[in-house]
Scaffold this motif. Structure first.
Motif, PDB file in Angstrom:
ATOM      1  N   ALA A 101       0.901  -1.307   0.102  1.00  0.00           N
ATOM      2  CA  ALA A 101      -0.045   0.008  -0.151  1.00  0.00           C
ATOM      3  C   ALA A 101       1.004   1.176  -0.101  1.00  0.00           C
ATOM      4  O   ALA A 101       0.529   2.264  -0.862  1.00  0.00           O
ATOM      5  CB  ALA A 101      -0.958  -0.135   1.398  1.00  0.00           C
ATOM      6  N   MET A 151       2.251   2.241  -3.482  1.00  0.00           N
ATOM      7  CA  MET A 151       1.368   2.333  -4.677  1.00  0.00           C
ATOM      8  C   MET A 151       1.937   3.439  -5.521  1.00  0.00           C
ATOM      9  O   MET A 151       1.741   3.363  -6.737  1.00  0.00           O
ATOM     10  CB  MET A 151       0.142   2.644  -4.216  1.00  0.00           C
ATOM     11  N   ARG A 156      -4.025  -0.534  -2.671  1.00  0.00           N
ATOM     12  CA  ARG A 156      -4.429   0.736  -2.571  1.00  0.00           C
ATOM     13  C   ARG A 156      -3.645   1.313  -1.482  1.00  0.00           C
ATOM     14  O   ARG A 156      -3.824   0.867  -0.380  1.00  0.00           O
ATOM     15  CB  ARG A 156      -5.895   0.942  -2.594  1.00  0.00           C
ATOM     16  N   SER A 180      -5.207   7.092  -0.596  1.00  0.00           N
ATOM     17  CA  SER A 180      -5.346   7.436  -1.978  1.00  0.00           C
ATOM     18  C   SER A 180      -6.910   7.149  -2.397  1.00  0.00           C
ATOM     19  O   SER A 180      -7.623   6.455  -2.079  1.00  0.00           O
ATOM     20  CB  SER A 180      -4.364   6.254  -2.780  1.00  0.00           C
ATOM     21  N   PHE A 196      -5.532   5.484  -7.373  1.00  0.00           N
ATOM     22  CA  PHE A 196      -5.165   3.799  -7.429  1.00  0.00           C
ATOM     23  C   PHE A 196      -5.549   3.335  -8.590  1.00  0.00           C
ATOM     24  O   PHE A 196      -4.341   2.530  -9.009  1.00  0.00           O
ATOM     25  CB  PHE A 196      -6.256   3.286  -6.292  1.00  0.00           C
ATOM     26  N   SER A 220      -2.583   4.367 -10.892  1.00  0.00           N
ATOM     27  CA  SER A 220      -1.240   3.604 -10.470  1.00  0.00           C
ATOM     28  C   SER A 220      -1.233   2.387 -11.250  1.00  0.00           C
ATOM     29  O   SER A 220      -0.313   1.976 -11.909  1.00  0.00           O
ATOM     30  CB  SER A 220      -1.125   3.283  -9.301  1.00  0.00           C
ATOM     31  N   LEU A 256      -6.365  -5.445  -8.627  1.00  0.00           N
ATOM     32  CA  LEU A 256      -6.248  -4.431  -7.579  1.00  0.00           C
ATOM     33  C   LEU A 256      -6.761  -4.966  -6.167  1.00  0.00           C
ATOM     34  O   LEU A 256      -7.554  -5.729  -6.252  1.00  0.00           O
ATOM     35  CB  LEU A 256      -7.323  -3.396  -8.037  1.00  0.00           C
ATOM     36  N   GLU A 290      -8.169  -3.940  -2.565  1.00  0.00           N
ATOM     37  CA  GLU A 290      -8.584  -2.790  -1.632  1.00  0.00           C
ATOM     38  C   GLU A 290      -8.056  -3.491  -0.099  1.00  0.00           C
ATOM     39  O   GLU A 290      -8.470  -4.704   0.269  1.00  0.00           O
ATOM     40  CB  GLU A 290      -9.983  -2.710  -1.719  1.00  0.00           C
TER      41      GLU A 290
END
Ligand code: PEP
Ligand code: MN
Length: 330
Positions: free
Chosen positions: A177, A180, A200, A204, A209, A212, A226, A228
Motif C-alpha cells: 500500500a 502504490m 491501494r 489514495s 489507485f 497507478s 487491484l 482494496e
C-alpha cells in the motif's frame, strides 16, 4: 482516448503527434493518448481500426474499453476474472519469520487446498525499530517452500531497490500500500508478464489507485489485480476502513480483477471472518487473509492474523456465500 491502429501505420509518428503511449499487440497497436484528446486528426483516420474516447486517465483499466473483467491465469487451473467466476483464496503469514514457521504454514495451506501462499520478506513497517523482514533470505526460504510443496508464492515489494529481487523469486508480485506511487516499482512491474497485485494506498482516491495500475498496463503487463486493503478514516477502533463502496465502484468502472484484504483493514482477528464473508458476498475475484501458526508470537501484524483453527472454520463457511452470488471459491 485509446486507439487501435493498423500494423502498417507509422506508430512512432502517431505516438509523437499525440504524445501517446503505444503497446504492440499481435495484429494491431494500442495507442493511448492523454484522455483530453477526444478526436482523431483527419490525417490519421485511415490508420484507426477502433477508437475509445475516455472521460479520465482511467483508460486501459476502464470498463468502457474492455467491458468484461480481464483474466489472470496463475496456472492453467488457477484463473481469476474472464469467464471464471472464481474467488481465489490466498493466505499465509504477514512475514516470513523462519523456515519452521513458513514450512508449518505451507503444510497447512496444502491441507486446506490453498494454491497460493502469501508472506512478506521486505516489510514496509511504520517504525524502524520493529522487525523489518528477512529480505533476500526470506525469498530463498519461500523458493524452497515453493519447490517442496508446489505452492505459488506471492510476496511484496516495498521500494524499487529490491524490485528485481522480488520479481526473480516471486510467482506473483504484491505492491505494498505504501508503495502504490513508487514509479520505479510500477515501471519494473510493467515490463514483465508475472501477475501483479497492486494494493491501494490508504490515503489514495480510487482515481489515483487505478491510475497507478495504468502505469503497469501501459507498459505492457495486462496481469494486474487491484487490492482494496482499507483506507484511513476518522475511525480509530479498527485499523483502517475497508472501502466496500470503492469495491463496488471498481467492479462497475474498471476491467481489473479485485482482491480484498480484510486482515489489514480490520487489524483484529476477531473481525476478519465476518468481514471476509461480506467481501465474498460482493462477488470479488480474490482474498488475501493473514494466517500464522501462533499469531500472538508473530513478528508483524500479530493482532490480525488468524490461527489455523480460525482459518479452517472461516474457509468452511465461504463456499455457501460464494455460491449464493454465483461464484466458486478456489
Ligand atoms: C501486508 O500485506 O502484510 C502489508 C504490509 O500490507 P499493506 O501494504 O496493505 O499494508
Ligand atoms: Mn501484514
Amino acid at each position: 482516448m485509446i486507439l487501435h491502429i493498423q500494423k502498417k501505420a507509422n506508430i512512432a509518428s502517431l505516438q509523437d503527434f499525440y504524445k501517446a503511449y503505444s503497446i504492440e499487440e499481435k495484429d494491431h497497436y494500442v495507442l493511448i493518448t492523454p484522455s483530453a484528446v477526444k478526436e482523431v486528426d483527419e490525417s490519421h483516420k485511415s490508420d484507426v481500426i477502433a477508437s475509445f474516447p475516455m472521460d479520465s486517465d482511467i483508460q486501459l483499466a476502464s470498463s468502457k474499453y474492455i467491458t468484461t473483467t480481464r483474466e489472470i491465469r496463475f496456472s492453467d487451473d488457477l484463473i481469476i476474472g474472464g469467464n471464471s467466476n472464481n474467488t481465489l483464496m490466498i493466505t499465509g503469514p504477514c512475514s516470513v519469520e523462519s523456515e519452521e514457521q513458513i514450512d508449518a504454514v505451507a503444510q497447512f495451506c496444502v491441507s486446506q487446498g490453498i494454491k497460493i501462499l502469501r508472506a512478506g520478506c521486505y516489510k514496509p513497517r511504520t517504525s524502524p525499530y520493529t522487525f523489518q523482514g528477512l529480505g533476500h533470505k526470506g525469498l530463498i526460504l519461500l523458493a524452497k517452500i515453493r519447490d517442496k510443496y508446489g505452492l505459488k508464492i506471492i510476496t511484496e515489494v516495498k521500494d524499487a531497490t529490491h524490485v528485481d529481487d522480488v520479481i526473480e523469486f516471486a510467482d506473483i508480485i504484491q505492491i505494498g500500500a505504501k508503495a502504490m506511487y513508487d514509479h520505479g516499482i510500477l515501471t519494473a512491474c510493467s515490463k514483465i508478464q508475472k501477475p501483479i497485485v497492486l494494493k491501494r494506498g490508504f490515503g489514495s482516491t480510487l482515481q489515483e489507485f487505478v491510475q497507478s495500475a495504468e502505469f503497469i498496463l501501459s507498459g505492457g503487463n495486462n496481469n494486474v489485480a487491484l487490492c482494496e486493503r482499507g483506507i484511513r478514516t476518522f475511525e480509530t477502533k479498527t485499523r483502517f476502513t475497508l472501502d466496500l463502496c470503492g469495491v463496488a465502484y471498481l467492479k462497475e468502472h474498471t476491467n481489473l480483477p479485485v482482491i480484498l484484504d480484510p486482515s489489514h483493514a480490520m487489524g483484529y482477528a476477531y473481525g476478519v471472518p465476518d468481514l471476509t464473508r461480506a467481501c465474498v458476498a460482493m462477488g470479488i475475484d480474490g482474498l488475501l487473509i493473514e494466517t500464522h501458526p501462533t499469531p500472538k508470537l508473530a513478528k508483524s501484524d500479530a493482532s490480525q492474523q488468524l490461527n489455523f483453527e480460525e482459518f479452517t472454520a472461516l474457509k468452511k463457511s465461504l463456499d455457501k456465500v460464494a455460491s449464493s452470488v454465483g461464484r466458486k471459491m478456489i
